[in-house]
Structure formats: structure tokens, C-alpha cells
Scaffold this motif. Structure first.
Motif: not given
Ligand SMILES: [Zn+2]
Lengths: 215, 223
Positions: A5, A8-9, A33, A37, A40
Motif C-alpha cells: 500500500i 494512505h489516509l 482502509h 492497512c 494507518c
Molecule cells: Zn494506510
């Protein structure tokens, strides 16, 4: 997949998720998400720690008489949390499975033109959230942004002029972004997309169709 | 929906059983000053974060009433203050606080000291109730990642995380007023995500790295 990934956020989204001020549809994308992930997920715990510190620093507010006894009565009135059997692990991350009511095969797709299918998920009205199925090589729905739009890739990938978004990647787009992403060849692309503004469709879907699409 | 679930507690007098439990729990704290309100269970000194972790374990393993009284005494008034700052009336904040503390009792087995301090965990319970009650929204949560039944989090990880949580709290307290106020307002739910300009200045990173390590261990174990 977990390690691949790349997108990201943002801190702002994670903080707002932690603070509890995001629209429900955004919460769903963020929670999905995070389910995919660990990076995160760890950041979310950190923002929750900030929230804990804010609460911890409050000047204590006096409780009414009988508050403690009332709490014990609440506890006595309801048995200890029953261990609820988790639904069987499906092919969708748990929060999404919850909104779909099953697996990817259970999604009730509707054709929206250009080979694209979508399924709108039921949330409160402060944002709309949908699953999108874009045939490999096809153009992503072109809708011009207002507000913020989150697009999380669940399967396949899409590309725009500068970036590639694969499974687990999230694109956070604001109204300044105008782009024409295309689903990568090889595999159909399935995304979870949320927006906090009504979509402005350009040519590919007649405007008149909008009421039926519940947008 | 909240009023429905809460009305009974307002109108019903506690059963003899719960009244007994309450008085038992309170007796443990009688020495801490004149007990005109049961909220005077507040311990004189604020226990450190590891002490709260031990309290939670006592609640989970032994249904320890006096540990719960101490947790209640310290945290309930802060939860109430936090909820009032987040827009709840005093009455509603009081009701929700009681629900939050009852949830803490019921879900004590879910508390993971490798991922959160007790204040962090209580904050998340209070936040979720606030979303439910004040905003009338569902709150999608990430998929659970929990330790298997045979595995407990590493005690050193727990200790380090608890310390780092305390340090983050101190660092926030030490921020310039303007910056701190912005963060506080964000957590009261007063700012939208686009108003929260990327949370610059927050001393983040340490806890994230700690939790990353714990998650990696967990992932390894789940394989
Ligand atoms: Zn993430």
C-alpha cells in the motif's frame, strides 16, 4: 498485499475519524482502509491516544447524586457482553461486509453506462458511498469533484497521469483535482468511493438519471 | 433511543443487590474524605497509567467493585466534561457517562493495553456513544485484530506504550495555546476534516512505531 500500500489516509482524515466528526460514508471508507492497512491502523491508535489525552485533561465535571449507584444498576440490569459469533470471514473487509450484507458476490450491481456498474450503500445523507466496478482498461466515471472524494481500491488498480492506485490504496481528491483515471488492463477494478458533495456527472451519464441513482 | 434505554435507571430504584454492591464499593473509599456524593470515590492521587491497567484487569478477572469505583471516580467526571464540551446537555452527558462506564465494565475483556491506555480506551467508548446518541449515526469500525487466546501482549510493550501515551499527553499540554485549542476543538467534533489542516505540530510517531511492532508480531502469529 499488506506491504504494497502506497497511498494512505491523510492525518486530517484520521484525526477526524478518531474525533468522530466524519460523515458515516467516510467513516466506512476509512474503516475499510484501516482493515487493509496496518500503517494507518497504528496511526489511528495514535490519534485515539490524542483523544484520550484531551479527555484526560478535562476539568472534572461534578456528577449528580446517585450517579455511581445508577451505573451499578445499569450493569446489573444488563448481563455481561455476550461473545457474539463473528460472521464468517468473507472476501470483503469486515466493515464493508457489514454494509453489503455479505460478500462481493452478494453486491447488487446496477449498470450506469460505459460498462461501469455501481452499488450504493445505505448510510446517512451527509455523504454518499458506493461500490464501483470498472471493466479492465475502461475509464473511471468522470464526475468532477466538489467537496472531498475518497476512492479506495479493493481489487485491480487504476492509474491517472501521475499515480497508480492498487489494492488497498486510497485516493483523497479535493475539488481542485481534475483527472481522468483509467482502470488498469488485466483485471476489473473494484473500488469503494465516497463523496460529501453531490456528484456532478459530465457527459457519460445523463443528468436526468441522477434521481434514480440516488445521488 | 438513548432515552428509552436510560429511562429505567432514572425511575427504578436500584435493587437491594446493586445497592449493596454500591455501598460496598463506596466503603472502600470512605477514608478519602467526606462522602456526601459517591463521586467522592476520586482517589487523592492520580494513579499512573499502569495502575489503571491493573484496575481494568481486576475488573475483568474478578469483577472488582472497588477497582471500578476508583476508575469511575477519576474518569466519569472527565467523560461528562468531555461530552458537555462536545455539545451534550448536562443531563444527557450524565446519562451517557453512566452508559460509558457500564460499557467499560461489560467490555473490560476487550481492553488491550498493548494498543491503548485506559484513558484512550474510555475516550473511544465515549466517542462512539456520542456518535450514536448525538449524531444518530452508525460507526463503522475496522476489522478486529486481536491476540489469540493463548497469546498475551508482551509486558514490555504494554509498559512502553503506557509511558508513551503519558508523554503524548504531556506534549499536547505543552503545545502553544492556539495549537492546543485547535486539537481540542477537533476532538469536541467542532471541526470538519477539511478544517483540520493536517495536524501539524502534534508530536506523533512514537506510539505509531510501537503499535506497528505489536501489529507485526500479531500478524506473524496469525500466519
Ligand atoms: Zn494506510
Amino acid at each position: 498485499m499488506m506491504n504494497e500500500i502506497k497511498h494512505h489516509l491523510t492525518d486530517a482524515l484520521l484525526m477526524a475519524y478518531s474525533a468522530g466528526s466524519l460523515p458515516e460514508g467516510f467513516n466506512l471508507v476509512v474503516a475499510t482502509h484501516i482493515s487493509m492497512c496496518d500503517e494507518c491502523r497504528a496511526r489511528m491508535h495514535e490519534f485515539d491516544t490524542v483523544g484520550g489525552a484531551v479527555m484526560d485533561a478535562e476539568a472534572p465535571e461534578g456528577l449528580s447524586d446517585g450517579s455511581f449507584a445508577a451505573t451499578l444498576a445499569l450493569i446489573a440490569a444488563e448481563p455481561k457482553d455476550a461473545i457474539v459469533a463473528k460472521p464468517a470471514k468473507g472476501d470483503l473487509p469486515a466493515p464493508l461486509q457489514d454494509y453489503v450484507g455479505g460478500n462481493l458476490a452478494d453486491v447488487k450491481w446496477r449498470k450506469v453506462g460505459g460498462g461501469v456498474r455501481q452499488a450504493i450503500l445505505k448510510t446517512d445523507k451527509s455523504a454518499s458511498v458506493r461500490l464501483l466496478h470498472i471493466p479492465a482498461g475502461a475509464q473511471m466515471p468522470d464526475h468532477g469533484h466538489r467537496g472531498t472524494e475518497l476512492t479506495l481500491v479493493l481489487q485491480g488498480a487504476f492509474k491517472d497521469e501521475t499515480d497508480r492506485f492498487g489494492a488497498g490504496d486510497i485516493e483523497v481528491a479535493s475539488e481542485d483535482d481534475h483527472h481522468q483515471p483509467v482502470a488498469e488492463m488485466g483485471q476489473d477494478c473494484i473500488c469503494l468511493a465516497a463523496t460529501d458533495a453531490p456528484l456532478r456527472f459530465n457527459s457519460w451519464i445523463p443528468r436526468i438519471a441522477q434521481p434514480f441513482l440516488r445521488i | 433511543m438513548l432515552t428509552e434505554t436510560l429511562t429505567p435507571t432514572k425511575t427504578t430504584t436500584p435493587t437491594a443487590h446493586t445497592a449493596l454492591l454500591a455501598s460496598k464499593a463506596l466503603k472502600q473509599n470512605k477514608t478519602q474524605g467526606d462522602c456526601t456524593h459517591e463521586v467522592n470515590v476520586t482517589p487523592a492521587n492520580k494513579p499512573d497509567r499502569m495502575a489503571w491497567v491493573t484496575h481494568l484487569a481486576a475488573i475483568r478477572d474478578n469483577q472488582d467493585q472497588s477497582a471500578f469505583a476508583e476508575v469511575f471516580g477519576y474518569f466519569a467526571p472527565r467523560v461528562k466534561a468531555f461530552l458537555m464540551k462536545s455539545g451534550a446537555s448536562p443531563d444527557l452527558a450524565e446519562d451517557v457517562t453512566q452508559e460509558v462506564m457500564a460499557t467499560l465494565w461489560r467490555k473490560a475483556h476487550m481492553f488491550d493495553p498493548a494498543k491503548a491506555s485506559v484513558s484512550t480506551w474510555i475516550f473511544t467508548i465515549a466517542r462512539n456513544r456520542r456518535i450514536d446518541v448525538l449524531r444518530k449515526q452508525r460507526r463503522p469500525e475496522p476489522e478486529d485484530l486481536t491476540w489469540g487466546p493463548e497469546a498475551e501482549p508482551d509486558q514490555e510493550d504494554v509498559l512502553a506504550l503506557q509511558q508513551e501515551s503519558a508523554q503524548l499527553g504531556e506534549a499536547i499540554a505543552a503545545l502553544p495555546d492556539k495549537q492546543r485549542e485547535l486539537i481540542v476543538r477537533a476532538y469536541y467534533g467542532e471541526l470538519t476534516h477539511s478544517e483540520i489542516a493536517d495536524a501539524t505540530g502534534l508530536p506523533l510517531g512514537t506510539i505509531k512505531s510501537r503499535i506497528r511492532l505489536a501489529l507485526d508480531r500479531l500478524r506473524h502469529q496469525l500466519k
